[in-house]
Design a protein around this motif. Structure first.
Motif, short mmCIF file in Angstrom:
data_model
loop_
_atom_site.label_atom_id
_atom_site.label_comp_id
_atom_site.label_asym_id
_atom_site.label_seq_id
_atom_site.Cartn_x
_atom_site.Cartn_y
_atom_site.Cartn_z
N ASP A 93 0.87 -1.15 0.00
CA ASP A 93 0.00 0.00 0.00
C ASP A 93 0.92 1.22 0.00
N ASN A 94 1.11 1.83 -1.15
CA ASN A 94 2.05 2.94 -1.25
C ASN A 94 1.57 4.18 -0.50
N ALA A 95 0.27 4.31 -0.32
CA ALA A 95 -0.26 5.44 0.45
C ALA A 95 0.11 5.32 1.92
N LYS A 96 0.31 4.08 2.38
CA LYS A 96 0.67 3.84 3.78
C LYS A 96 2.14 3.47 3.96
N ASN A 97 2.89 3.48 2.86
CA ASN A 97 4.32 3.11 2.93
C ASN A 97 4.52 1.76 3.60
#
Length: 123
Positions: free
Chosen positions: A73-77
């Motif tokens: 999840d790139n939004a949550k790193n």
């Protein structure tokens, strides 16, 4: 530079499930291919799974294919490893790692590593 912190390890019975998480610092997380590796006592660190920068491509070791799923999840790193139908031979310290390289199944390609999380599967 990126710092990685794994969590989610523990003790589980054979046939059970665990989900590992790896949280990354920095704003360049989506620039890295992320991998999971594991190391059992007395053995070399081995590749488990990897996921491409945007999550479109995934790679698995034959020993975990069909049982483990890597995602990010790139939004949550954060990168995850869902482990199902665990076996005693899955017992190891699990590490997440980051690379900008292309040989994603090779531990030598990875520049950044977490501290590891212990997974123990009892029979």
């Amino acid at each position: 530079q990126v710092q990685l912190v794994e969590s989610g390890g523990g003790l589980v019975q054979a046939g059970g499930s665990l989900r590992l998480s790896c949280a990354a610092s920095g704003r360049t997380f989506s620039s890295y291919t992320m991998g999971w590796f594991r190391q059992a006592p007395g053995k070399e660190r081995e590749f488990v799974a990897a996921v491409s920068r945007r999550g479109f491509n995934t790679y698995y070791a034959d020993s975990v294919k069909g049982r483990f799923t890597i995602s990010r999840d790139n939004a949550k790193n954060t990168v995850y490893l869902q482990m199902n139908r665990l076996k005693p031979e899955d017992t190891a310290v699990y590490y997440c790692a980051a690379t900008v390289g292309i040989a994603v199944t090779s531990k030598y390609e990875y520049n950044y590593w977490g501290q590891g999380t212990q997974v123990t599967v009892s029979s």
